[in-house]
Design a protein around this motif. Structure first.
Motif, mmCIF file in Angstrom:
data_model
loop_
_atom_site.group_PDB
_atom_site.id
_atom_site.type_symbol
_atom_site.label_atom_id
_atom_site.label_comp_id
_atom_site.label_asym_id
_atom_site.label_seq_id
_atom_site.Cartn_x
_atom_site.Cartn_y
_atom_site.Cartn_z
ATOM 1 N N HIS A 190 -21.287 39.224 -64.173
ATOM 2 C CA HIS A 190 -21.954 39.570 -62.894
ATOM 3 C C HIS A 190 -21.827 41.039 -62.296
ATOM 4 O O HIS A 190 -22.154 41.315 -61.136
ATOM 5 N N GLU A 206 -26.983 28.677 -63.496
ATOM 6 C CA GLU A 206 -26.491 29.524 -64.583
ATOM 7 C C GLU A 206 -25.585 28.601 -65.471
ATOM 8 O O GLU A 206 -25.530 28.789 -66.621
ATOM 9 N N GLU A 252 -26.902 26.595 -68.634
ATOM 10 C CA GLU A 252 -27.150 27.471 -69.675
ATOM 11 C C GLU A 252 -25.573 27.958 -70.429
ATOM 12 O O GLU A 252 -25.527 27.890 -71.477
ATOM 13 N N LEU A 255 -23.568 34.096 -67.951
ATOM 14 C CA LEU A 255 -23.720 34.219 -66.506
ATOM 15 C C LEU A 255 -24.172 35.328 -66.202
ATOM 16 O O LEU A 255 -23.624 36.615 -66.657
ATOM 17 N N GLU A 260 -26.966 36.685 -66.532
ATOM 18 C CA GLU A 260 -28.290 37.275 -67.284
ATOM 19 C C GLU A 260 -29.380 36.988 -66.482
ATOM 20 O O GLU A 260 -29.611 36.077 -65.880
#
Length: 281
Positions: free
Chosen positions: A36, A255, A258, A278, A280
Motif C-alpha cells: 500500500h 482486495e 483477490e 493488496l 494493486e
C-alpha cells in the motif's frame, strides 16, 4: 555519481508475533503495508515455530523487550498508524496498552485469540487484558470466534456479528469490523462472506452507531492463513495515508478476495494468502 532520489512514505507500525512459515504475523503485516505504499516498522512480541501444517512452538518475548522495541521505533519515526496482532501474554497486552495510551494516530487492534482450528491461543488473563486495548482502538477487527470471546456471546450469523460490533463500540472502540469468514455458511449463503462494520459515529436516522455490511465472494479454498493479519495491516496502512475508517475497510475487504484467490501454494499444508496483490490498481 547518481543523484539521490528518495521517497517519503507514511510509516505504520505492526506489533505482532513472527511467523517462521512466512504466511502470517509480522511477515504478512509488512508485506501488506508496503503493498500500500507505506513503510512498515515492527515490534516482535513472540517468535513461533510454524509452517503451513500448524504451530509447533511459541516463545513470547519479555514485555520489557517489547517496550524497548516500541521506544526505539517511536523515537526515530513519525508513526502514522499502529496495528497490533498476536500479543501472546497478559503482560504484553498490558504493556502494549500502556505504550499506545498517548499515541495520537489510528490504532488497529487485531485480537489474535483463536486459531483456525478453534483452539484458544491466550490464557483467560490475557483475554481479559484486551478490554482496555479494545477501548483504545480506532478499529478492532475480530473474526467471529474472537468476537465471541471478547463479548461472551456466540457469533454465528450476520445479526450476531452486528450485535458483537455494537458491544465492542460500547466498550470504547471507535469502530469494530467483525469478519465473516467463520460465520455459519448456512446463515449467509455458501458463496458469500459478510463482514460487518459498526462505527460509533452516529447514524443520522437511528441515532445509534452506523452499521455497514460488505459482501464478497467466498473463495473455495482452505488456504486463508494470514488473511486476518493482511487485512488489518492493509487497513492500518490506508489509515496511515489519511483515509477514513469506512473507506479503508471498504477497499481492504474487497482486495482480500483477490489476495485469497491468488494465494501462495507453498508447503505441504494449506497455503497462505498473497498480500502482494493488496493495493494493486
Amino acid at each position: 555519481m547518481s543523484e539521490y532520489d528518495p521517497v517519503d512514505p507514511p510509516v505504520a507500525l505492526t506489533v505482532a508475533g513472527s511467523d517462521s512459515g512466512g504466511g502470517a504475523g509480522v511477515q504478512a503485516d509488512l508485506t501488506a503495508m508496503r503493498a500500500h505504499g507505506v513503510f512498515g516498522a515492527s515490534v516482535v512480541t513472540a517468535t513461533t515455530a510454524q509452517n503451513t501444517r500448524g504451530v509447533e512452538d511459541v516463545n513470547p518475548l519479555p514485555a520489557d523487550h517489547v517496550a524497548s522495541q516500541y521506544a526505539a521505533v517511536a523515537d526515530d519515526f513519525d508513526v502514522a498508524a499502529v496495528k497490533t496482532g498476536m500479543l501472546a501474554t497478559a503482560e504484553v497486552v498490558e504493556t502494549v496498552t500502556e505504550l499506545v495510551a498517548d499515541f495520537d494516530a489510528p490504532l488497529v487492534v487485531d485480537p489474535v485469540m483463536v486459531a483456525a482450528t478453534g483452539d484458544r491461543l491466550l490464557s483467560p488473563a490475557a483475554e481479559d487484558a484486551y478490554e482496555d486495548l479494545v477501548a483504545a482502538a480506532t478499529l478492532v477487527t475480530p473474526n467471529a470466534d474472537e468476537a465471541a470471546v471478547l463479548t461472551g456471546d456466540p457469533v454465528e450469523t450476520p445479526a450476531d456479528a452486528e450485535a458483537a460490533g455494537r458491544e465492542l463500540v460500547a466498550l470504547g472502540a471507535d469502530a469494530a469490523l467483525v469478519k465473516g469468514g467463520h460465520l455459519s455458511e448456512g446463515a449467509v449463503g455458501e458463496d458469500v462472506v459478510v463482514d460487518t462494520l459498526v462505527r460509533a459515529e452516529g447514524d443520522s436516522e437511528s441515532g445509534g452507531p452506523t452499521v455497514d455490511r460488505f459482501e464478497t465472494p467466498r473463495i473455495d479454498t482452505d488456504a486463508t492463513h494470514g488473511s486476518g493479519c493482511a487485512l488489518s495491516s492493509a487497513i492500518a496502512a490506508r489509515l496511515a495515508r489519511g483515509e477514513s475508517v469506512r473507506g479503508a475497510v471498504d477497499v481492504a475487504v474487497e482486495e482480500m478476495t483477490e489476495a485469497v484467490r491468488r494465494g501462495y501454494d507453498v508447503g505441504e499444508g494449506p497455503g497462505a494468502v498473497n498480500p502482494t496483490v493488496l493495493g494493486e490498481e
